[in-house]
Every structure is written in C-alpha cells, then in structure tokens.
Design an enzyme around this catalytic site. Structure first.
Site, PDB file in Angstrom:
ATOM      1  N   GLY A   7      -7.150   3.962   9.893  1.00 11.49           N
ATOM      2  CA  GLY A   7      -5.891   3.232   9.930  1.00 11.49           C
ATOM      3  C   GLY A   7      -5.346   2.992   8.527  1.00 11.49           C
ATOM      4  O   GLY A   7      -5.521   3.798   7.624  1.00 11.49           O
ATOM      5  N   SER A   8      -4.719   1.839   8.334  1.00 12.41           N
ATOM      6  CA  SER A   8      -3.961   1.600   7.107  1.00 12.41           C
ATOM      7  C   SER A   8      -4.807   1.447   5.854  1.00 12.41           C
ATOM      8  O   SER A   8      -4.273   1.523   4.744  1.00 12.41           O
ATOM      9  CB  SER A   8      -3.072   0.366   7.277  1.00 12.41           C
ATOM     10  OG  SER A   8      -2.067   0.625   8.237  1.00 12.41           O
ATOM     11  N   THR A   9      -6.119   1.215   5.971  1.00 13.98           N
ATOM     12  CA  THR A   9      -6.939   1.179   4.764  1.00 13.98           C
ATOM     13  C   THR A   9      -6.905   2.531   4.048  1.00 13.98           C
ATOM     14  O   THR A   9      -7.060   2.605   2.831  1.00 13.98           O
ATOM     15  CB  THR A   9      -8.400   0.812   5.093  1.00 13.98           C
ATOM     16  OG1 THR A   9      -8.884   1.681   6.118  1.00 13.98           O
ATOM     17  CG2 THR A   9      -8.511  -0.635   5.545  1.00 13.98           C
TER      18      THR A   9
END
Length: 685
Positions: A298-300
């Site tokens: 995801g956004s990491t």
C-alpha cells in the site's frame, strides 16, 4: 679354490643375507612404529576401550548487551552397553527395573538394551531422582552420563529469531539452526577398558576427554526494545491497541532497525510461541511472518516511488500537481482517497496527503524501465539475505507484460508483493543517505574465553539514491508526520519521518472487501536517523494511520528514551495541522529507572514508587530476578516498570503517554475491485 676359502665365502654371503634381512626388519619396524604407530595404537584402544560420550554445552545466545536469551542447563542421560548386559545374563531383570525407574514400557526398554550396537541411549534428560536410582542400582552395562538441555529464560521473547533445539540439542529453527556449528561445541567422552569378552576389566584405566563448550552468539537484538515491540503486539492481540475497539488482528509484526548499520534491534511478531515448549504450539505460530510472508504494502511503498522520482529529477518539491480526484490510465480511473481530490498542491503536499493521482503521475513520468530499475535497486523481488531460513523473495509483476495501468497501481503500492524485512531495509536506505544494507541479526561470535571470533561488519549492498536525494526525502517524510496523514506517529520534541499504508487483502486472486493490511513505517530523528520502525497489522477493518501509526509511535518513543536520544530543541511540540480529537498533553520529562535486582517485592515496589514509577509484577519468588526496563535506562517519568519474581521473564507494560484517539482519515471509503481498477478508491493512509 681351497675348501677354506669356499667356506669363508659362504659364511660371508650368509652374513650379508642375515644383515639385509635385519636391515629390512629394522626399516619395517621403524615404519610401523613411527609411521603407523599412532593409527595402530588408536585401533588397539578402540578394540578394548569403549567410550561413553559426554555432550558439550551449547553456547549461549545473548542480546547486544550480553543479556542471555538462550542457555544450556545440566541434565543427565541414562545409557546402556548391550554387550555387557548380555554377558551379565541379567537382561530381563535389568529391563524390568529400568522400566520401573524410568516409567517407560518394558518392551521399549528391552528393545533398546538388546540392540546390536556398541552403546545406546535409554532415556535423555532424566530427572535427578531417576538418575540417582539408576546409579544406586549399579546395573552391569548401564550408566548415567552428563548431558544438557536448552533453556530460554525469557519465554516467548524473540522466539522467532532464537528458534529452538531438538532432543539431541541440534538446532532446528532460527539462530539455533543457522549458527548450529558455532553453538554446538565439541563432544567429549569417558573411555573405559574392556576385555575381549566385553566385560569391564577390574581396576581398568579410565580416560576422560572433556567436551568443549560451544561459542557464544551475540545478537544485534536489544532485549528491551524487543520487549517494547512485544508489549504493543500483546495489546493488539487483546484488541487494546489504538482504535482497535476490542477487535484483534489475525497476525502482526513490528521490526526495528538501525538504518545506519542494518542491525535489527527488534523483530517481533504474533502469534508467537515459547521455545521451551514449542511442541505444544501449532506450527503456524512458529512461522516468521516478517521474513516468510509477502503482502501488498500500500502507501508505505510510495516512499520508493518518491525516491525514484526525486533521484531522476522527474519532480521538484516546489513543483505543482493538480488532483481532480482521479487519474485516468488506459481508460480506467484510479481515484484519490479524498472525494473530489486535493486540487492544486505541491509535490511535498502530494506526499503529505498521500495523494494517489500524484504518485501515479510520478510513476508515469518515470516509465516502466526506470521504475523497475529502482524496484530492483531497492532489493524488491529478491531476498535480503537476512540470517533466517525460508526467506521469501517477494513477487514483482512481469516487466515484459506490465502496462501503464500496472505501473499506476505499482506506484501506489498495489500489485507487487513484498516482505516486511524488504520494505524496512529499503526505507532504511532512504533514511541513511542512500545505501542499501544487508539486514543482520548477529553482532558477533565469541569463544568460551571471551575472544571475539567473528566481529560485526556493516555490509553495503549498493547505493540506490544520492545523499542529497536522501536528505530531501527525509524532510518531505517528516512533513508527512507533522502536516499529513502520519500525524498519529508524531512525537513532541522529536523529528519523526514516516508514511502510512493500507492495502486490501488478496485472497484467491481477488481483493476482500473490508479487510486490510494496515502498516506504518517511520524513522527518527529525521535529520540523523537512529531508528527505523515498521509495524504491519494484518486482517483488520481499519487503516494504517489509525492502527499502525500509534504502534510505531509508542515503540519509537520508548526506544528513543531508552537509548538516551534527547528531544531536539528545534523540533515542533504539536503537529502544524492537528487532527480532530488528536490532542497532545504536556511532554513528560525523562527519568532514570533504578535497579531493583535482588531486592524483595516490598523493597522493589517502595524503591520504584519513590522514584515516580508504576510497578507491574509477574512471577513468583522471594526476590526480583529481572526487570524491564533495566536499571539506569532512561524512559518517560511515570512509566510502568515490570519486575519478574520467577524464572520466566515477562513482557513489559509501560504506560502510554496519551490516550488512544478515534479514527482519522474519515474520508477513506474502500479499496475497490481487482486490477484493472475502475473508479476504485484506494486508501491513501
């Protein structure tokens, strides 16, 4: 020729023959004595000396400060010499009495002591009473020898790293397996002289060859930081974590690394197990999910996309991007998590807002070839080389088949599969100035005398970004925590950088609605990182900013205080854009924990209470045998100190320094369908 002359010649010839024979004999004797003497002596000894093995003690496994995590304690093993038992004519009697003493079936004992073998082990790790009874019985051909067994004084603490041993003290998992050669030592023996009939000779010689203890393996793991991580995992599994509302995840892991060396300071995960009784647990509890399990980050993962775009100068911090709420790729819309989009924003604000269209634009500017170059440079799709068996390499989408839409979803952390250790290692490269380092678990290996045999060496894999790019991205990621979606990881007085992440779980090739892998990765201090922390919480209906960020915040705060890293005078005390319901109380001062080891419970409680600490007690016993945090550690004033009165060292329960808050990121809706995405909203935090 006269008869006298002939006789003299014959005598001379005979003398020469005898002399030659004697010379050959002397040479042969010298060869046997000098050249083969040792080997023949050994064979002779083997024919009438029988050895009873004496097992060596495995070396200790310690944390980076010398605290023992695994040790060997003495035990005893009953052995038998079948030939001597047969010679005595008392096989049935011996089997009957041994079965009673050892509480084992008679058939099993009989089968063992009648084997066609020089020596057999009847039972390992017998208790002292049974060993004494066997000695007192003085059975011919039966004896007791010294042995050892493995003991893990901290129970489940760092169990997945340490591993465990089998009945023969052989390493089966973890460091016990990977460093088995160094740990196991060299066996010794007691040699007893026997006659040709297999009976011990009266007043026979006994030779003792002492065993050599194994080497000590000192890990990079810090027991206290590992305990901080374990504490947060226990809260999560009890549904007590921030915003968990009593709901427990399926599994979770917390990793702490020194980004400047690659040394792992903590590697905690749940479910877990106690290596002292590993047989009592389901095998799934022993799985090292941080190393062996992959997930969509995801956004990491946007940290990597941002690093590549900055390094290739595809964007500049002061440049602008307009977010209409979606990004169209090949006729499909990848939507922003914020309905209607963020409008005009700088690239720094794109990172602060975790704006999906902005990161898709970065990926499109890079292109597939350049994007994959950085995927591989940061170590994705390949093993990190961490010293754990069964490491997964992760899964990257096939480059040859990748489309612009695949590039769009990869840019925001979807499609590709990574491991937690891969992601933390890659983020540490961003934090440390641009060097990808090999993650390491072993600090050094010492001999029993204390000599360092194998010292720690930082292992640089490659440079992935420049120092200037690293510095710039650290500043941007600090703004994410101060101004953006990572505000739940904010620490008053400390400069923290980080990124939230939420990815919908994939089951049987399709996304599962309402079930996420929530994560947060951060490092501090942002200008000179000393710690990088990643928390991955699997199987919760919450987002990374709400669930994982507070976990990282708590572990990082206690670890920074414990390591003596003081707050920065120029660091902000509150986020520049406070979230509704997210309030910060006054920062407490650091306080030094007094040592209470050896004190009684009453004395320990009095000492800690007077110093301003709360006390949590575990175990039973008259005195304190362990405490977490240890004496002289610097932590928040008013924190809880765990004192252990028993053999099992527990997991600390240090107090949180502010109350849990309600969820943020209220605008996040759902992740949508399986790629290709059509009008899908992907969580940005």
């Amino acid at each position: 020729m006269s008869p006298l002359v002939r006789m003299r010649k014959r005598i001379a010839f005979l003398f020469l023959c005898v002399s030659a024979f004697l010379v050959v004999l002397i040479v042969r004797l010298a060869f046997v004595q000098l050249g083969q003497g040792a080997e023949l002596t050994k064979k002779a000894d083997e024919s009438h000396f029988r050895g009873v093995p004496v097992a060596p003690k495995r070396g200790n496994i310690e944390d980076c400060n010398g605290n023992i995590l695994a040790m060997s304690v003495s035990s005893e093993t009953v052995y038998a010499i079948p030939a001597e038992i047969r010679q005595s004519g008392r096989t049935a009697e011996i089997a009957q009495k041994l079965a009673q003493i050892l509480n084992k079936p008679l058939a099993d004992i009989t089968r063992l002591i009648t084997k066609r073998a020089a020596l057999v082990y009847v039972q390992k790790r017998v208790d002292s009473q049974a060993a004494a009874a066997v000695r007192a019985a003085n059975f011919p051909g039966v004896g007791v020898t010294e042995d050892s067994r493995r003991y893990y004084p901290n129970g489940s603490l760092a169990a997945h790293i340490i591993g465990f041993t089998g009945i023969d003290n052989q390493g089966l998992e973890g460091i016990e397996l990977t460093r088995d050669k160094a740990l196991k030592g060299t066996p010794g023996s007691v040699q007893v002289e026997f006659g040709a009939n297999g009976v011990e000779l009266p007043q026979a010689d006994r030779l003792y060859f002492p065993p050599k203890q194994g080497d000590t393996v000192r890990l990079t793991i810090d027991k206290n930081i590992q305990a901080f991580a374990d504490r947060e995992l226990q809260k999560l599994m009890a549904g007590q974590g921030a915003n968990m509302n009593g709901q427990a995840p399926k599994n979770a892991s917390i990793l702490v690394m020194d980004p400047n060396t690659g040394a792992l300071l903590a590697l905690a995960m749940t479910p877990t197990f106690d290596p002292n009784h590993y047989q009592d647990y389901d095998p799934s509890a022993r799985r090292n999910i941080a190393v062996q399990n992959g997930y969509e980050p995801g956004s990491t993962f946007k940290i990597i996309t941002l690093a590549a775009a900055l390094q290739e100068k595809k964007i500049t911090p002061e440049g602008h991007f307009f977010d209409p709420g979606y990004y169209s790729v090949l006729g499909k819309n990848v939507r922003c998590w914020k309905a209607g989009g963020h409008g005009d924003e700088t690239w720094v604000q794109v990172a602060e807002n975790s704006c999906n269209p902005g990161f898709v634009e970065m990926g499109q500017r890079l292109g597939i070839n350049e994007f994959y170059k950085y995927l591989q440079a940061f170590g994705f799709g390949q093993k990190t080389g961490i010293e754990m068996s069964g490491e997964a390499p992760g899964i990257l989408a096939n480059k040859k088949k990748a489309t612009a839409l695949d590039l769009a979803t990869m840019s925001i952390g979807q499609t590709n599969n990574v491991t937690a250790i891969q992601l933390l290692t890659a983020v540490s490269a961003v934090a440390n100035g641009g060097l990808l380092l090999k993650p390491q678990l072993v600090k050094e290996i010492d001999s029993p005398s204390g000599q360092v045999l194998v010292p720690f060496q930082r292992q640089v894999v490659r440079r992935v970004i420049s120092e200037s790019t690293s510095k710039l991205e650290r500043e941007i990621l600090e703004a994410v925590v101060t101004n953006g979606t990572g505000r739940r990881a904010f620490l008053p007085g400390y400069r923290v950088a980080g990124k939230t992440g939420t990815a919908q779980k994939v089951v049987n090739g399709a996304y599962v609605q309402g079930e996420y892998v929530a994560s947060f990765v951060g490092f501090a201090p942002a200008d000179h990182p000393r710690l990088a922390v990643l928390a991955v919480v699997d199987g919760v209906p919450f987002f990374g900013g709400a669930v994982a960020a507070p976990v990282v915040q708590s572990v990082m705060l206690d670890s920074l205080k414990y390591l003596g890293i003081k707050p920065s005078p120029d660091a902000p005390m509150t986020p520049s854009k406070p979230m509704p319901g997210l309030e910060f109380p006054p920062v407490k001062k650091a306080a030094s924990v007094p040592s209470v080891l050896g004190l009684s419970l009453a004395e320990a409680q009095k000492t800690l209470t007077q110093a301003g600490f709360q006390v949590d007690v575990k175990g039973q016993g008259p005195n304190v045998v362990d405490q977490i945090p240890h004496g002289d550690a610097s932590v928040e004033a008013g924190s809880t100190v765990l004192i252990d009165l028993g053999q099992e060292a527990g997991v600390p329960s240090l107090g949180r320094w502010w109350a849990d808050e309600d969820e943020d990121v209220a605008a996040i809706r759902s992740l949508g369908a399986r790629v290709p995405l059509t009008a899908a909203r992907v969580p940005g935090s």
